[in-house]
Design a protein around this motif. Structure first.
Motif, mmCIF file in Angstrom:
data_model
loop_
_atom_site.group_PDB
_atom_site.id
_atom_site.type_symbol
_atom_site.label_atom_id
_atom_site.label_comp_id
_atom_site.label_asym_id
_atom_site.label_seq_id
_atom_site.Cartn_x
_atom_site.Cartn_y
_atom_site.Cartn_z
ATOM 1 N N ALA A 73 -1.017 9.676 -10.479
ATOM 2 C CA ALA A 73 0.134 10.520 -10.174
ATOM 3 C C ALA A 73 0.807 10.069 -8.874
ATOM 4 C CB ALA A 73 -0.300 11.979 -10.060
ATOM 5 N N VAL A 74 0.004 9.711 -7.875
ATOM 6 C CA VAL A 74 0.550 9.228 -6.609
ATOM 7 C C VAL A 74 1.347 7.945 -6.842
ATOM 8 C CG1 VAL A 74 -0.053 8.231 -4.366
ATOM 9 C CG2 VAL A 74 -1.188 10.311 -5.152
ATOM 10 N N ARG A 75 0.809 7.048 -7.660
ATOM 11 C CA ARG A 75 1.527 5.799 -7.959
ATOM 12 C C ARG A 75 2.832 6.100 -8.692
ATOM 13 N NH1 ARG A 75 -3.808 4.374 -9.863
ATOM 14 N NH2 ARG A 75 -4.922 3.129 -8.290
ATOM 15 N N ASP A 108 -5.008 0.625 -3.726
ATOM 16 C CA ASP A 108 -3.606 0.400 -3.358
ATOM 17 C C ASP A 108 -2.989 1.623 -2.684
ATOM 18 O OD1 ASP A 108 -3.798 1.921 -5.656
ATOM 19 O OD2 ASP A 108 -1.975 1.100 -6.559
ATOM 20 N N ILE A 109 -3.841 2.581 -2.300
ATOM 21 C CA ILE A 109 -3.388 3.812 -1.656
ATOM 22 C C ILE A 109 -4.171 4.009 -0.368
ATOM 23 C CG2 ILE A 109 -3.175 6.322 -1.883
ATOM 24 C CD1 ILE A 109 -3.162 5.927 -4.917
ATOM 25 N N VAL A 110 -3.476 4.430 0.698
ATOM 26 C CA VAL A 110 -4.162 4.707 1.956
ATOM 27 C C VAL A 110 -3.690 6.061 2.491
ATOM 28 C CG1 VAL A 110 -2.415 3.434 3.281
ATOM 29 C CG2 VAL A 110 -4.652 3.883 4.289
ATOM 30 N N VAL A 111 -4.629 6.897 2.894
ATOM 31 C CA VAL A 111 -4.302 8.189 3.496
ATOM 32 C C VAL A 111 -4.052 7.951 4.980
ATOM 33 C CG1 VAL A 111 -5.116 10.502 4.033
ATOM 34 C CG2 VAL A 111 -5.652 9.493 1.812
ATOM 35 N N VAL A 112 -2.819 8.129 5.396
ATOM 36 C CA VAL A 112 -2.446 7.826 6.788
ATOM 37 C C VAL A 112 -2.579 9.029 7.709
ATOM 38 C CG1 VAL A 112 -0.897 5.959 6.146
ATOM 39 C CG2 VAL A 112 -0.001 8.290 6.295
ATOM 40 N N GLY A 113 -2.796 10.221 7.123
ATOM 41 C CA GLY A 113 -2.937 11.393 7.968
ATOM 42 C C GLY A 113 -3.249 12.639 7.172
ATOM 43 N N GLU A 114 -3.624 13.697 7.896
ATOM 44 C CA GLU A 114 -3.933 14.986 7.282
ATOM 45 C C GLU A 114 -3.224 16.090 8.061
ATOM 46 O OE1 GLU A 114 -8.132 15.637 7.069
ATOM 47 O OE2 GLU A 114 -8.564 13.635 6.253
ATOM 48 N N ALA A 115 -2.976 17.207 7.389
ATOM 49 C CA ALA A 115 -2.387 18.372 8.038
ATOM 50 C C ALA A 115 -2.985 19.623 7.424
ATOM 51 C CB ALA A 115 -0.864 18.364 7.878
ATOM 52 N N ARG A 116 -3.039 20.702 8.227
ATOM 53 C CA ARG A 116 -3.684 21.931 7.770
ATOM 54 C C ARG A 116 -2.713 22.972 7.244
ATOM 55 N NH1 ARG A 116 -6.850 23.104 13.223
ATOM 56 N NH2 ARG A 116 -4.748 22.495 13.936
ATOM 57 N N ASP A 117 -1.426 22.799 7.492
ATOM 58 C CA ASP A 117 -0.439 23.745 6.970
ATOM 59 C C ASP A 117 0.923 23.068 6.910
ATOM 60 O OD1 ASP A 117 0.690 23.779 9.543
ATOM 61 O OD2 ASP A 117 -0.366 25.608 10.111
ATOM 62 N N MET A 162 0.832 -1.202 0.000
ATOM 63 C CA MET A 162 0.000 0.000 0.000
ATOM 64 C C MET A 162 0.869 1.256 0.000
ATOM 65 S SD MET A 162 -3.260 -0.868 0.079
ATOM 66 C CE MET A 162 -4.254 0.363 0.905
ATOM 67 N N ILE A 163 0.469 2.236 -0.749
ATOM 68 C CA ILE A 163 1.174 3.515 -0.793
ATOM 69 C C ILE A 163 0.584 4.428 0.282
ATOM 70 C CG2 ILE A 163 1.749 5.529 -2.201
ATOM 71 C CD1 ILE A 163 1.279 3.752 -4.668
ATOM 72 N N ARG A 164 1.423 4.879 1.193
ATOM 73 C CA ARG A 164 0.986 5.694 2.320
ATOM 74 C C ARG A 164 1.061 7.179 1.943
ATOM 75 N NH1 ARG A 164 1.324 3.467 7.326
ATOM 76 N NH2 ARG A 164 2.331 5.319 8.210
ATOM 77 N N VAL A 165 -0.048 7.887 2.114
ATOM 78 C CA VAL A 165 -0.126 9.289 1.684
ATOM 79 C C VAL A 165 -0.531 10.197 2.846
ATOM 80 C CG1 VAL A 165 -1.277 10.930 0.140
ATOM 81 C CG2 VAL A 165 -0.725 8.633 -0.673
ATOM 82 N N LEU A 166 0.137 11.337 2.923
ATOM 83 C CA LEU A 166 -0.232 12.398 3.858
ATOM 84 C C LEU A 166 -0.837 13.527 3.033
ATOM 85 C CD1 LEU A 166 -0.150 13.881 6.627
ATOM 86 C CD2 LEU A 166 2.158 14.635 6.017
ATOM 87 N N VAL A 167 -2.055 13.953 3.370
ATOM 88 C CA VAL A 167 -2.760 15.008 2.650
ATOM 89 C C VAL A 167 -2.643 16.317 3.429
ATOM 90 C CG1 VAL A 167 -5.008 15.830 1.851
ATOM 91 C CG2 VAL A 167 -4.376 13.425 1.540
ATOM 92 N N VAL A 168 -2.200 17.368 2.750
ATOM 93 C CA VAL A 168 -1.985 18.657 3.411
ATOM 94 C C VAL A 168 -2.728 19.767 2.665
ATOM 95 C CG1 VAL A 168 -0.269 20.273 4.284
ATOM 96 C CG2 VAL A 168 0.334 17.848 4.023
ATOM 97 N N ASP A 169 -3.703 20.368 3.327
ATOM 98 C CA ASP A 169 -4.476 21.475 2.740
ATOM 99 C C ASP A 169 -5.179 22.199 3.872
ATOM 100 O OD1 ASP A 169 -6.860 22.882 1.339
ATOM 101 O OD2 ASP A 169 -5.683 22.125 -0.346
ATOM 102 N N ASP A 170 -5.309 23.523 3.778
ATOM 103 C CA ASP A 170 -5.943 24.271 4.858
ATOM 104 C C ASP A 170 -7.462 24.167 4.843
ATOM 105 O OD1 ASP A 170 -5.497 25.895 2.439
ATOM 106 O OD2 ASP A 170 -6.577 27.450 3.529
ATOM 107 N N PRO A 178 5.044 8.838 5.678
ATOM 108 C CA PRO A 178 4.308 8.567 4.436
ATOM 109 C C PRO A 178 5.264 8.359 3.263
ATOM 110 C CG PRO A 178 4.336 10.910 4.868
ATOM 111 C CD PRO A 178 4.954 10.256 6.073
ATOM 112 N N ASP A 179 4.799 7.653 2.258
ATOM 113 C CA ASP A 179 5.578 7.501 1.025
ATOM 114 C C ASP A 179 5.449 8.760 0.172
ATOM 115 O OD1 ASP A 179 6.268 4.686 1.458
ATOM 116 O OD2 ASP A 179 4.120 4.341 1.162
ATOM 117 N N VAL A 180 4.247 9.339 0.193
ATOM 118 C CA VAL A 180 3.945 10.507 -0.627
ATOM 119 C C VAL A 180 3.232 11.556 0.214
ATOM 120 C CG1 VAL A 180 2.663 11.372 -2.645
ATOM 121 C CG2 VAL A 180 3.737 9.108 -2.723
#
Length: 213
Positions: free
Chosen positions: A114-116, A26-35, A1-9, A48-50
């Protein structure tokens, strides 16, 4: 699995990105951030991988955060996601260590793709961004080109062949087929070349080769 951190306010944007990516299978969002500051902290804990990150955010912006992430011992692949395709953002993002630059109107299927792509070690740029970068490189003067060529002189002939192929957007498998070497050998050449040049990733190497003309 591709581990992704999503960052957006914006919460809705983060939620939308999580829904799209988690549905890919095949992708999992492992966390989020606001800035950017939260992104740096979260990346250190979540590995995260990405990192899929907005450019413009209050507090620390995505470009500054990308520079910090690139300096980590084992940095994640950073993809900048924005509604703006301004040249200044693209250039700074890539030089900061980002390996991708996508617009927020990118279709869901292409976003997952694109993530892959970046997770596999390749670059990913929106088509409009690619065209503008090519035009920018074509209009450069000789000064930066001479400096870039001087930097490339530290490479062996084979390393230069490989880095030039990287600049053409070829994958390790494609480079191996073209230069008659194994993927492992190609990967080793790329790693050594990046180390000699003091670069963080393949995108920065491609920029340097284009700078050299």
């Amino acid at each position: 699995m591709i581990r992704v951190l999503v960052v957006d306010d914006e919460h809705l944007v983060r939620a939308g990105l999580r829904t799209i990516l988690d549905a890919a299978g095949d992708i999992v969002v492992v966390g989020e951030a606001r800035d950017g500051a939260e992104a740096i902290t979260a990346a250190a804990h979540l590995a995260p991988d990405v990192v899929l990150m907005d450019v413009r955010m209050p507090g620390m912006d995505g470009l500054t955060a990308a520079e910090h992430l690139a300096a980590a011992t084992d940095p994640p692949k950073v993809v900048m996601l924005t509604t703006f395709d301004l040249d200044e953002y693209v250039h700074r993002a890539l030089r900061a260590g980002a390996v991708g630059f996508l617009l927020k109107d990118t279709p869901p299927v292409e976003l997952a793709g694109a993530v892959r792509t970046v997770a596999a070690g390749n670059a990913m740029l929106a088509p409009t961004v690619t065209k503008r970068l090519i035009s920018s490189f074509a209009g450069q003067d000789a000064g930066p080109a001479e400096q870039a060529r001087a930097r490339l002189e530290v490479l062996t002939g084979r390393e230069l062949d490989v880095i030039e192929a990287v600049a053409r957007g070829l994958s390790n498998a494609q480079i191996g087929a073209e230069l008659s070497m194994s993927e492992a050998t190609v990967k080793a050449h790329v790693s050594r070349a990046l180390g000699k040049l003091g670069l963080a990733n393949r995108v920065q190497a491609a920029i340097l080769v284009h700078d050299a003309g």
